[in-house]
Design a protein around this motif. Structure first.
Motif, PDB file in Angstrom:
ATOM      1  N   SER A 288      57.193  48.566  30.135  1.00  0.00           N
ATOM      2  CA  SER A 288      57.812  50.041  31.287  1.00  0.00           C
ATOM      3  C   SER A 288      56.748  50.307  31.527  1.00  0.00           C
ATOM      4  O   SER A 288      56.448  51.010  32.874  1.00  0.00           O
ATOM      5  N   VAL A 289      56.040  50.716  31.145  1.00  0.00           N
ATOM      6  CA  VAL A 289      54.904  50.885  31.126  1.00  0.00           C
ATOM      7  C   VAL A 289      53.861  50.771  32.048  1.00  0.00           C
ATOM      8  O   VAL A 289      53.258  51.430  32.822  1.00  0.00           O
ATOM      9  N   ASN A 290      53.508  49.384  31.566  1.00  0.00           N
ATOM     10  CA  ASN A 290      52.786  48.865  31.974  1.00  0.00           C
ATOM     11  C   ASN A 290      53.404  47.857  33.226  1.00  0.00           C
ATOM     12  O   ASN A 290      52.160  48.152  34.186  1.00  0.00           O
TER      13      ASN A 290
ATOM     14  N   ILE B 174      59.017  49.262  25.921  1.00  0.00           N
ATOM     15  CA  ILE B 174      58.233  50.333  26.218  1.00  0.00           C
ATOM     16  C   ILE B 174      56.956  50.013  26.855  1.00  0.00           C
ATOM     17  O   ILE B 174      56.886  50.481  27.798  1.00  0.00           O
ATOM     18  N   LYS B 175      55.820  49.559  25.937  1.00  0.00           N
ATOM     19  CA  LYS B 175      54.722  49.267  26.357  1.00  0.00           C
ATOM     20  C   LYS B 175      55.297  47.880  28.034  1.00  0.00           C
ATOM     21  O   LYS B 175      54.479  48.401  28.770  1.00  0.00           O
TER      22      LYS B 175
ATOM     23  N   ALA C 253      55.379  50.597  35.431  1.00  0.00           N
ATOM     24  CA  ALA C 253      55.150  51.287  36.186  1.00  0.00           C
ATOM     25  C   ALA C 253      53.625  51.217  36.506  1.00  0.00           C
ATOM     26  O   ALA C 253      53.650  51.212  37.994  1.00  0.00           O
ATOM     27  N   ALA C 254      53.088  51.482  35.614  1.00  0.00           N
ATOM     28  CA  ALA C 254      51.615  51.022  36.085  1.00  0.00           C
ATOM     29  C   ALA C 254      51.129  49.973  37.448  1.00  0.00           C
ATOM     30  O   ALA C 254      50.208  49.869  38.251  1.00  0.00           O
TER      31      ALA C 254
END
Length: 155
Positions: A78-80, A75-76, A82-83
């Motif tokens: 995927s968030v990173n 999850i981390k 996207a950013a």
């Protein structure tokens, strides 16, 4: 002895077949245990089964922890990711806008110089100046690249 502490100091021994709970840090055996060694009077094989069960529980807990850690980092990431995609998109838009601005500046300078010197001389002057700046920047980059330590022993 006080009547309030009798149940605490000498807990009643249950005959439900469960082994008494001994912590690995206790120095004395269970007070309600019929065996003086802290074992429930059963053979050594039930102790081995208990240890095997605890090891199996430990392995299951470690697997759950590993799965949770993997999910957390997934999850981390995927968030990173996207950013990071957003940052790269903004950076490329800035580079495109910068290049467009430089092209507009070059055309403006070309129009100004062509008024004074003519179109051919202005184009040659602008092209020569751009090549000179490119050569200087390339030499600076090559010089700095040669100073980079590529091997850990070369310093």
């Amino acid at each position: 002895m006080d009547n309030k502490t009798v149940g605490i100091e000498n807990p009643p021994h249950s005959n439900d077949g469960a082994e008494p709970f001994n912590t690995p840090y206790s120095d004395s055996p269970n007070p309600g245990d019929p065996d003086s060694t802290g074992n429930s009077g059963s053979s050594n094989s039930s102790g081995d089964a208990s240890i095997k069960g605890q090891i199996n529980d430990l392995i299951a807990d470690i697997r759950k922890l590993a799965e949770a850690e993997i999910e957390y980092y997934r999850i981390k990431l995927s968030v990173n990711l996207a950013a990071t995609k957003t940052v790269l998109l903004l950076f490329s838009l800035a580079v495109i806008t910068g290049i467009t601005t430089i092209i507009a500046l070059i055309l403006g300078i070309l129009l100004i110089l062509s008024y004074y010197w003519g179109p051919v001389a202005a184009t040659c002057l602008l092209t020569g100046g751009a090549l000179l700046i490119t050569t200087i920047l390339m030499n600076m980059a090559i010089t700095r690249a040669r100073k980079l330590p590529l091997d850990e022993n070369d310093q």
